[in-house]
Design a protein around this motif. Structure first.
Motif, PDB file in Angstrom:
ATOM      1  N   ALA A  51     -13.358   6.797  -3.658  1.00 51.02           N
ATOM      2  CA  ALA A  51     -13.739   5.268  -3.155  1.00 51.02           C
ATOM      3  C   ALA A  51     -13.473   4.560  -4.401  1.00 51.02           C
ATOM      4  CB  ALA A  51     -15.061   5.315  -2.659  1.00 51.02           C
ATOM      5  N   GLY A  52     -14.168   4.684  -5.590  1.00 49.10           N
ATOM      6  CA  GLY A  52     -14.262   3.832  -6.843  1.00 49.10           C
ATOM      7  C   GLY A  52     -12.847   3.660  -7.331  1.00 49.10           C
ATOM      8  N   THR A  57      -7.853  -3.376  -7.244  1.00 46.71           N
ATOM      9  CA  THR A  57      -8.246  -4.404  -8.011  1.00 46.71           C
ATOM     10  C   THR A  57      -7.002  -4.691  -9.112  1.00 46.71           C
ATOM     11  OG1 THR A  57     -10.474  -3.625  -8.054  1.00 46.71           O
ATOM     12  CG2 THR A  57      -9.991  -5.677  -9.497  1.00 46.71           C
ATOM     13  N   TYR A  70     -10.535   1.777  -5.119  1.00 45.84           N
ATOM     14  CA  TYR A  70     -10.866   0.222  -5.293  1.00 45.84           C
ATOM     15  C   TYR A  70     -10.316  -0.514  -6.652  1.00 45.84           C
ATOM     16  CZ  TYR A  70     -12.918  -1.593  -1.029  1.00 45.84           C
ATOM     17  OH  TYR A  70     -13.381  -1.880   0.224  1.00 45.84           O
ATOM     18  N   TYR A 114      -8.287  -1.643   1.300  1.00 42.32           N
ATOM     19  CA  TYR A 114      -8.685  -0.413   1.229  1.00 42.32           C
ATOM     20  C   TYR A 114      -8.185   0.612   2.442  1.00 42.32           C
ATOM     21  CZ  TYR A 114     -12.379   3.263   0.536  1.00 42.32           C
ATOM     22  OH  TYR A 114     -13.153   4.234   0.097  1.00 42.32           O
ATOM     23  N   SER A 135      -7.324 -13.754   3.170  1.00 42.07           N
ATOM     24  CA  SER A 135      -8.437 -14.442   2.373  1.00 42.07           C
ATOM     25  C   SER A 135      -9.532 -13.562   1.997  1.00 42.07           C
ATOM     26  CB  SER A 135      -9.006 -15.426   3.423  1.00 42.07           C
ATOM     27  OG  SER A 135      -9.877 -14.877   4.497  1.00 42.07           O
ATOM     28  N   ASN A 136      -9.286 -12.334   2.534  1.00 46.09           N
ATOM     29  CA  ASN A 136     -10.255 -11.303   2.207  1.00 46.09           C
ATOM     30  C   ASN A 136      -9.576  -9.956   1.834  1.00 46.09           C
ATOM     31  OD1 ASN A 136     -12.427  -9.620   1.995  1.00 46.09           O
ATOM     32  ND2 ASN A 136     -13.226  -9.870   4.080  1.00 46.09           N
ATOM     33  N   GLU A 175      -8.988  -7.958  -0.835  1.00 46.86           N
ATOM     34  CA  GLU A 175      -9.242  -6.977  -1.716  1.00 46.86           C
ATOM     35  C   GLU A 175      -9.891  -5.563  -0.847  1.00 46.86           C
ATOM     36  OE1 GLU A 175     -11.445  -8.176  -5.175  1.00 46.86           O
ATOM     37  OE2 GLU A 175     -11.492  -6.172  -6.059  1.00 46.86           O
ATOM     38  N   ARG A 176     -10.855  -6.011   0.082  1.00 54.11           N
ATOM     39  CA  ARG A 176     -11.429  -5.003   1.111  1.00 54.11           C
ATOM     40  C   ARG A 176     -10.563  -4.796   2.011  1.00 54.11           C
ATOM     41  NH1 ARG A 176     -15.089  -7.242   4.792  1.00 54.11           N
ATOM     42  NH2 ARG A 176     -13.216  -7.096   5.967  1.00 54.11           N
TER      43      ARG A 176
END
Lengths: 74, 679
Positions: free
Chosen positions: B249-250, B257, B253, B100, B93-94, B96-97
């Motif tokens: 980091a960017g 995504t 992500y 990482y 449920s979370n 995306e993070r």
């Protein structure tokens, strides 16, 4: 251009364009998904005014105002 | 293969890692500390299809960058200990993070299986996840599970075994960091090849760590940051300048995504979920604080009112047990041995065990608040106030617990991930006036301040808070200065705590208290029994005992504070065992017998008043004595738990030493200034 996250009012948000500074807090913020290009939305302030709660990447995160100042949003 | 297979469990905090670990091992696991540090280490054995496996629950971590001690441990374990398979638990449920960390694990090149957890929650929110496609895009096996319902656990273990045995050929996909960063990675790899012993690392991962200026890795490789402040022009969609660290980091992500967009379907407008609705009330600007205060009151009511019902019971049992054992030993063994067993061991250990119900109830309450997600809100609500004294919002709960008993309070500092914050909290928590000091106040205030008992007692509680705040401020300015700990914290969604989870958590904590504090108390009980009944020529009356001699040696230290008799000194020393012992041992030492001591503890102070007044106590020295009792060295159970939680004799010794000094100075001021003012 852009404003810092600290200047934004609750229930508003924007796209992150830069995170200033260096060190542990910046690293942590980035690890938590506060990276360039991400939408960030201010949920609310704590009852005593600080810290703030934001929504980012679909979850809720809290950070202090002094750290919110380093986050520049569109 | 005879070798045991090691499964390391890695994942974000709140991803359900502990639930999965419990589902793997039940309560059959051991809890210890990682070597040299105070972070919890959980390990458990499990059997699956004739394979014996060891599951290691790594501390929750958001990334493999060394930020907190816990993350260092997790990374060190995965890199250095090379577990056979890393099960990376991901909150669906979370997602995306959570991915990482997964990307970093994949980059590390270790065998990874992703356990996609909390699918039920994700589904309820209308998220649709194509886990097969996710597996294909990531290049590692993805097993959907619901840890709370033990769904998918078998399949997960099957997959983990296959990966550990090398039966699943998988081809982890790498993040494409873009031309500029990839160029930098190549250069760094070339540079590394010539420089260092790189055999144990994955080169690409190592290069990324060097680019990210990961201090630990740079130190380990003995490199200087080559890319420091190396700003470059970027030609991606943002056309902005940024440092490599941010770029890495960017883009990690960005990569995530893009994977998410191909595998997860979310409803356009999710609206307010249940958690947000609850939070509208619980962390409301006006209601947040009153609700918080109310909840804290309930926690205390629950702990002490319900806990005390059992406390009296257990106290009674130990009394009866002691008498029975005493009677049966009568004549069978030497009197000294009987006295050692009954007064020393049963009395001393019993005294500590009577607090077990309170500890259990407190931990039930705390554990429920923690598991439900409310603790994160407490930190959120209280951070600003706590920051004024240099502590984090997360330090509030342990301070409050200190009013009950410092033992669970010191244990409660575990929620603080910053080591300095944690030490500062551990050092000041014992100033919060615990329940065991109350008998001292009741007795002395009753004798010397009749009619003003409540106000005197209340002032002492306030004094404790003031001293704690002042010491916290001083520590933050001296011992623990340096960088302020960041307060960047996830606010997890509310959820219902499970009976099993709470049960296991409470059992672990109670067991720790009973076992470890118990062994220290056991030794101390024997020691104190010995010094009160013996001197070097054998068993003697108390007046001639080693204890009395110690009291006589110690007495001059207390003279400037107004109570310089050896009896007062000795009762303070015995009070180290547990502070309520001060009163009962005074009764014994002043020759009033056990009965008067108990009467005094229950507030009937008449018999005691005369004795104390003849012993030289005045109102002022009584006040000074109460202040000293409040502030001086915490009891042995607390010292034991401080040793365990700091894992350092140095800090334990410091805590003992400085609380003594603080108590002495404050009592000195009370007595001397009071004297000058003519009291």
């Amino acid at each position: 251009m852009g404003r810092t996250l600290k200047e934004l009012q609750p229930k508003t948000g924007g796209k992150i364009i830069k995170i200033q500074g260096t060190g542990a807090v910046k690293r942590r913020l980035m690890d938590m998904g506060v990276v360039r290009g991400t939408e960030i939305y201010i949920e609310k302030k704590a009852p005593l005014g600080d810290p703030i709660e934001v929504k980012v990447k679909g979850y809720n995160l809290t950070l202090r105002k002094e750290d919110a100042e380093k986050i520049i949003v569109e | 293969m005879l070798r045991n297979i090691t499964i390391a469990l890695a994942g974000n905090p709140n991803s359900g890692k502990t639930t999965l670990f419990n589902a793997f091992t039940g309560a059959r696991h051991s809890v210890g500390n990682w070597p040299g540090v105070t972070v919890e280490k959980k390990e458990g054995k499990l059997h699956h299809k004739n394979n014996e496996m060891i599951a290691v629950d790594l501390p929750g971590t958001y990334s493999l960058s060394p930020y907190s001690l816990e993350e260092k441990i997790s990374r060190k374990y995965i890199v250095d200990e090379s577990p056979d398979v890393v099960v990376n638990i991901v909150d669906a449920s979370n997602i995306e993070r959570n991915l990482y960390l997964s990307m970093q694990l994949i980059e590390l090149g270790k065998p990874v299986v992703i356990a996609l957890n909390m699918l039920d929650v994700a589904q309820r929110r209308g998220h649709k996840i194509d886990h097969e496609k996710l597996s294909k895009l990531l290049g590692v096996p993805v097993v959907p599970i619901i840890a709370t319902q033990k769904k998918g656990i078998e399949k997960l273990l099957d997959t983990a075994l296959e990966v550990a045995h090398g039966k699943i050929k998988y081809n982890p996909n790498q993040v494409d960091y873009g031309k500029d960063v990839e160029k930098k990675i190549k250069e760094t790899i070339e540079m590394l090849k010539g420089h260092v012993d790189i055999s144990k690392f994955n080169l690409r991962w190592l290069a990324l760590k060097v680019i990210e200026e990961d201090e630990e890795i740079l130190n380990e490789l003995n490199l200087t940051p080559q890319v420091e402040n190396d700003e470059i022009a970027v030609t991606d969609e943002f056309s902005l300048e940024d440092d490599y660290e941010s770029l890495v980091a960017g883009r990690r992500y960005t990569y995530i995504t893009s994977i998410i967009s191909k595998t997860v379907k979310k409803p356009k407008d999710e609206g307010l979920n249940t958690s947000d609705k609850i939070d509208k009330v619980l962390t409301n600007k006006w209601l947040g604080l009153p609700i918080f205060a109310g909840l804290m009151y309930i926690v205390f009511w629950f702990t002490f009112n319900i806990g005390n019902i059992f406390l009296d019971q257990i106290d009674g049992w130990f009394g009866t047990f002691g008498e029975t054992v005493g009677a049966s030993l009568e004549g069978a063994v030497a009197p000294w041995l009987q006295s050692l067993i009954v007064d020393g061991i049963i009395g001393g250990v019993g005294g500590v065990l009577t607090f077990v119900p309170n500890i259990v109830f407190l931990f039930i309450a705390i554990s429920i608040l923690e598991d439900s997600g409310y603790m994160a809100r407490v930190a959120f609500i209280m951070d600003r106030a706590m920051r004024k004294i240099g502590l984090s919002g997360k330090a509030f709960i342990p301070m409050l617990m200190g009013f009950g008993c410092s033992v669970p309070a010191v244990m409660g500092t575990r929620t603080l991930e910053n080591e300095n914050d944690r030490l500062a909290s551990i050092l000041v928590v014992p100033f919060m006036s615990c329940g065991a000091r109350a008998p001292i106040y009741i007795l002395f205030a009753g004798v010397f301040f009749p009619g003003y008992e409540s106000i005197v007692t209340f002032s002492l509680y306030v004094l404790g808070i003031v001293v704690a705040i002042m010491c916290a401020l001083i520590f933050k300015k001296t011992l623990f200065k340096g960088e302020q700990s960041p307060f960047v914290m996830e606010i997890p969604p509310y959820k219902f705590p499970t009976l099993g989870g709470t049960g296991i958590a409470v059992w672990e904590k109670a067991k720790g208290y009973i076992l470890r504090a118990g062994t220290i108390i056991f030794a101390a009980s024997v020691l104190i029994w010995f010094i009160l009944g013996f001197n070097f020529s054998g068993q003697v009356e108390m007046v001639d005992s080693i204890g009395a001699s110690i009291g006589k040696i110690a007495a001059p230290i207390f003279r400037p504070l107004g109570f310089g008799s050896w009896q007062a000194a000795l009762s303070l020393i015995t009070g180290l065992m547990a502070k309520e012992v001060v009163v009962s041992s005074m009764a014994v030492i002043y020759g009033l017998g056990e009965a008067v001591g108990e009467a005094a503890m229950e507030g009937d102070v008449l018999g005691f008043a005369g004795a104390l007044k003849t012993a030289g106590f005045t109102s002022l020295s009584a006040l000074s004595f109460m202040v000293f009792s409040l502030l001086y060295i915490p009891c042995l159970a607390v010292i034991g738990v401080i040793k365990r939680e700091t894992n350092s004799w140095k800090w334990t010794g410091f805590s003992v030493g400085y609380t003594f000094v603080v108590a002495w100075v404050v009592s000195f001021l009370v007595y001397q200034v009071g004297g000058l003012l003519g009291f």
